[in-house]
Scaffold this motif. Structure first.
Motif, PDB file in Angstrom:
ATOM      1  N   ASN A 211       0.825  -1.212   0.000  1.00  0.00           N
ATOM      2  CA  ASN A 211       0.000   0.000   0.000  1.00  0.00           C
ATOM      3  C   ASN A 211       0.860   1.264   0.000  1.00  0.00           C
ATOM      4  O   ASN A 211       0.563   2.233  -0.699  1.00  0.00           O
ATOM      5  CB  ASN A 211      -0.907   0.027   1.234  1.00  0.00           C
TER       6      ASN A 211
ATOM      7  N   ASP B   9       5.159   6.154   4.953  1.00  0.00           N
ATOM      8  CA  ASP B   9       5.537   6.485   3.578  1.00  0.00           C
ATOM      9  C   ASP B   9       5.335   7.968   3.342  1.00  0.00           C
ATOM     10  O   ASP B   9       4.595   8.624   4.073  1.00  0.00           O
ATOM     11  CB  ASP B   9       4.700   5.653   2.587  1.00  0.00           C
TER      12      ASP B   9
ATOM     13  N   MET C 167      -3.969  10.557   2.592  1.00  0.00           N
ATOM     14  CA  MET C 167      -5.432  10.551   2.448  1.00  0.00           C
ATOM     15  C   MET C 167      -6.029  11.742   3.182  1.00  0.00           C
ATOM     16  O   MET C 167      -5.542  12.118   4.258  1.00  0.00           O
ATOM     17  CB  MET C 167      -6.013   9.259   3.049  1.00  0.00           C
TER      18      MET C 167
ATOM     19  N   LYS D 276     -14.967  -3.175  -3.230  1.00  0.00           N
ATOM     20  CA  LYS D 276     -14.934  -4.134  -4.327  1.00  0.00           C
ATOM     21  C   LYS D 276     -16.317  -4.701  -4.529  1.00  0.00           C
ATOM     22  O   LYS D 276     -17.031  -4.953  -3.559  1.00  0.00           O
ATOM     23  CB  LYS D 276     -13.983  -5.282  -3.986  1.00  0.00           C
TER      24      LYS D 276
ATOM     25  N   VAL E 221      -6.994  -9.111   1.227  1.00  0.00           N
ATOM     26  CA  VAL E 221      -7.515  -8.388   2.390  1.00  0.00           C
ATOM     27  C   VAL E 221      -6.781  -7.094   2.634  1.00  0.00           C
ATOM     28  O   VAL E 221      -7.259  -6.222   3.345  1.00  0.00           O
ATOM     29  CB  VAL E 221      -7.453  -9.228   3.683  1.00  0.00           C
TER      30      VAL E 221
ATOM     31  N   HIS F 160      -2.018  -8.682  -5.498  1.00  0.00           N
ATOM     32  CA  HIS F 160      -2.643  -8.889  -4.179  1.00  0.00           C
ATOM     33  C   HIS F 160      -3.093 -10.336  -4.056  1.00  0.00           C
ATOM     34  O   HIS F 160      -4.211 -10.611  -3.622  1.00  0.00           O
ATOM     35  CB  HIS F 160      -3.846  -7.973  -3.975  1.00  0.00           C
TER      36      HIS F 160
HETATM   37  P1  ADP Z   1      -6.271  -2.321  -1.819  1.00  0.00           P
HETATM   38  O1  ADP Z   1      -4.856  -1.938  -1.588  1.00  0.00           O
HETATM   39  O2  ADP Z   1      -6.445  -3.692  -2.368  1.00  0.00           O
HETATM   40  O3  ADP Z   1      -7.072  -1.282  -2.534  1.00  0.00           O
HETATM   41  P2  ADP Z   1      -6.438  -2.021   1.026  1.00  0.00           P
HETATM   42  O4  ADP Z   1      -7.464  -2.465   2.002  1.00  0.00           O
HETATM   43  O5  ADP Z   1      -5.057  -2.493   1.260  1.00  0.00           O
HETATM   44  O6  ADP Z   1      -6.971  -2.449  -0.382  1.00  0.00           O
HETATM   45  O7  ADP Z   1      -6.417  -0.455   1.001  1.00  0.00           O
HETATM   46  C1  ADP Z   1      -7.592   0.249   0.764  1.00  0.00           C
HETATM   47  C2  ADP Z   1      -7.285   1.612   0.264  1.00  0.00           C
HETATM   48  O8  ADP Z   1      -6.793   2.440   1.326  1.00  0.00           O
HETATM   49  C3  ADP Z   1      -6.244   1.701  -0.816  1.00  0.00           C
HETATM   50  O9  ADP Z   1      -6.772   1.421  -2.092  1.00  0.00           O
HETATM   51  C4  ADP Z   1      -5.790   3.143  -0.697  1.00  0.00           C
HETATM   52  O10 ADP Z   1      -6.700   3.996  -1.361  1.00  0.00           O
HETATM   53  C5  ADP Z   1      -5.898   3.402   0.800  1.00  0.00           C
HETATM   54  N1  ADP Z   1      -4.597   3.237   1.459  1.00  0.00           N
HETATM   55  C6  ADP Z   1      -4.169   2.182   2.166  1.00  0.00           C
HETATM   56  N2  ADP Z   1      -2.903   2.386   2.615  1.00  0.00           N
HETATM   57  C7  ADP Z   1      -2.533   3.598   2.157  1.00  0.00           C
HETATM   58  C8  ADP Z   1      -1.338   4.398   2.261  1.00  0.00           C
HETATM   59  N3  ADP Z   1      -0.254   3.967   2.924  1.00  0.00           N
HETATM   60  N4  ADP Z   1      -1.339   5.606   1.667  1.00  0.00           N
HETATM   61  C9  ADP Z   1      -2.412   6.049   0.985  1.00  0.00           C
HETATM   62  N5  ADP Z   1      -3.555   5.356   0.843  1.00  0.00           N
HETATM   63  C10 ADP Z   1      -3.613   4.153   1.419  1.00  0.00           C
END
Ligand code: ADP
Length: 619
Positions: A41, A83, A88, A102, A128, A244
């Protein structure tokens, strides 16, 4: 936009709650993958910002070097993954870390609930992601600030039912995920453990992953390295990251192509079927990079929809970084890449089929139905796709290629015979096949809905037309062979009087009544007249509401069957339209043919009454 000053509390979407339950309970054995998911992520977040900075360079000016930082605090019992990616804002946080965006989550979770042992691989297909943090953490904090924005936010949850969001302070853009480790997960504070896990799962990440002063990974994009320097394990971990996924890649296709348009592809065919394969949007899942900069996840036009089972990346220096995603889709260079990639993938599939037919069968049962969409969509690739097709056949247990079928065709057989329906086991029992079986003529059994559609575009294979055994004349007369060959030459009884009587009795309920050459054991069957819509296709279209009424069918009578004999004698005596029993029998024959096709009698009450009347007479 919301701008709350205080802490807000939210309930997780029901599905997230259910997923969290499963994640905390059942992924135990392999729980170190949480780190891969969070680093993945973080890497995606850096990719997104790098792309956004192409058009808004100010976003990264203050801090131009992307990186991911791990910090273990032994005293506090926390591990954090930070990171300096896109971050967000309040609404994104609320949307992404409280819901699952999803489609098909509900049905996926239902499936999962009924599955005991294979949860881990199922979850693998689903991904997940972030929620895997709760395998090791009793509480998770997410401190984040969107690049270019002033406010920061703190998201907190114990992974049970709720989470909170409140205003906070973060120096600079990006996201820090802090895990309050469970007592039995303190191993993830150990330096050596972290190094090993990162090396195992995340070595290929293109941004440096730091622990203290050290960089733990190679930090160059995997696909840019020569394939001889990449181990199978490294490919696998990269596949897990990019897709994933948890399964093994079934096929890995890594090429550096130099030409009018140069590009690198690292593509994978999964060994398991992703859960959203039949999503109506038919989205691609191959990431497009331009000169190492991530552009999009689901580039339209990069690969045809019938290859949507592929995962991986395509990177090209020859595409322009500065055009919008929409303009990119229409770039002729992208079309060149697509056609060359498509050919490459199809030829790799063919190679794999030639090298290992058994392994290819696994691929085919997972993705064959998707690949066959290409027979409709992509006329240019039709012949290559037809070569890959495998079909169930009455000729044996194993699926066959078309070439092998044609090879086995009987003398005098000029068509590839097939029967289409919902299930192999059911259609294999159908009366329509009797005459073909008696002559030893093989019939292909088509059970994917898409089969009906490509058949409208593909008339022939190897010069042999496709012909449905439920449509038109049986075309068996000129074919030699089979044990019954001798008997077949015996003169067949004249059932003309019965045909006339049945026609009179059934009227418009049937299109015609004929003597059959395709029946051996059964007395009757229904077929589509030449030029009418085939039986199974019409059934499919009716299910989807695309045709309303059923067309009248041709009723075929088996002249060699005892019932037909007897009835015919009676018809010769009584004449058409004057005998109640003949009238009942005609309707029963029609209903019987319908039942053999898996349909209901025309009028169940009348069916029961007629059956009783005829039995009473017979006894
Ligand atoms: P996926 O990565 O499969 O979309 P996740 O549950 O891992 O599903 O994450 C959901 C969403 O949360 C991501 O699509 C992203 O938009 C946001 N997200 C997660 N981790 C981060 C991060 N470190 N920085 C920015 N956005 C993040």
């Amino acid at each position: 936009m919301t701008n709350p000053a205080d802490k807000e509390t939210f309930d997780f979407q029901t599905e997230v709650g259910r997923l969290l339950q499963i994640v905390t309970d059942s992924l135990y054995s392999n729980r170190e993958v949480f780190l891969r998911e969070l680093i993945s992520n973080a890497s995606d977040a850096c990719d997104k910002l790098r792309h956004a900075a192409l058009t808004a360079p100010s976003l990264t000016e203050d801090d131009p070097h992307f990186q991911i930082t791990l910090t273990a605090d032994t005293a506090a019992g926390t591990l954090s993954i930070a990171d300096n990616g896109i971050g967000m804002n309040h609404d994104e946080l609320l949307e992404t870390l409280g819901t699952i965006a999803k489609s098909g989550v509900g049905s996926f979770l239902d499936k999962l609930a009924n599955e005991d042992k294979d949860k881990i691989s199922l979850i693998g297909q689903f991904g997940v992601g972030f929620y895997s943090a709760f395998m090791v953490a009793k509480r998770v904090d997410v401190l984040t600030r969107r690049a270019g924005e002033a406010e920061s936010w703190l998201w907190q949850s114990d992974g049970k039912n709720q989470f909170t969001i409140e205003p906070a302070r973060r120096d600079g853009r990006g996201t820090t995920v802090t895990l309050y480790l469970k007592d039995d997960a303190k191993e993830f504070l150990e330096d050596i453990r972290l190094r090993t896990v990162v090396k195992t799962y995340s070595d290929h990440i293109g941004f440096p992953i730091k622990l203290g002063a050290d960089t733990l990974n190679e930090a160059s994009a995997l696909w840019t390295r020569p394939s001889r320097d990449i181990s199978q394990d490294q490919y696998k971990e990269f596949y897990h990251h990019i897709a994933h996924a948890f399964d093994e890649p079934w096929l890995t296709v890594h090429n550096q192509v130099e030409g009018i348009v140069s590009y690198t592809n690292l593509l994978f065919v999964p060994s398991m079927r992703p859960f959203d394969l039949f999503d109506p949007e038919r989205k691609s899942h191959v990431k497009l990079y331009v000169n190492r900069v991530f552009i999009t996840e689901d580039t339209k036009g990069l690969l045809p929809p019938y290859l949507r089972f592929l995962r991986g990346v395509v990177d090209s220096e020859d595409l322009s970084l500065n055009v919008s995603r929409e303009m990119l889709q229409t770039d002729p260079k992208l079309a060149k890449i697509r056609s060359s990639l498509t050919k490459k993938v199809l030829s790799e599939l063919k190679k794999k089929a030639e090298a290992d037919e058994d392994a290819f069968k696994d691929f085919w049962s997972n993705f064959g139905a998707v690949l066959k969409e290409g027979l409709v969509d992509d006329a240019g690739m039709r012949d290559r796709i037809l070569e890959l097709c495998r079909f169930s056949t009455t000729g044996g247990k194993e699926p066959t290629t078309l070439a092998a079928y044609v090879e086995r065709m009987k003398d005098g057989q000029d068509a590839i015979f097939y029967m289409a329906g919902a299930e192999t086991s059911k259609i294999a029992q159908s009366p329509h096949l009797e005459g073909y079986r008696a002559k030893g003529v093989e019939v292909l059994l088509f059970t994917d809905p898409v089969d009906e559609f490509w058949l409208r575009h593909v008339d022939a294979f190897g010069g042999k037309a496709f012909k449905s055994v439920t449509q038109g004349a049986a075309a068996l007369d000129d074919i030699k062979g089979g044990e019954e060959a001798e008997k077949d030459n015996a003169p067949t009884a004249d059932i003309g009087p019965l045909i006339a009587a049945v026609k009179t009795a059934l009227g418009a309920a049937v299109k015609d009544v004929r003597a059959s050459t395709r029946l051996k054991e059964s007395p009757v069957c229904l077929i589509a007249d030449e030029g009418d819509m085939d039986v199974n296709l019409e059934r499919l279209l009716r299910q989807h509401g695309q045709v309303q009424s059923a067309s009248a069918r041709v009723l075929e009578l088996n002249p060699d069957h005892a019932i037909i004999h007897k009835l015919s004698e009676r018809a010769a005596r009584e004449g058409a339209g004057s005998d109640a029993l003949l009238d009942d029998a005609a309707h029963l024959l029609l209903d019987q043919a319908r039942i053999a096709d898996g349909d209901d009698p025309v009028d169940p009450a009348a069916f029961a009454r007629r059956l009783a009347a005829v039995m009473a007479e017979a006894l």
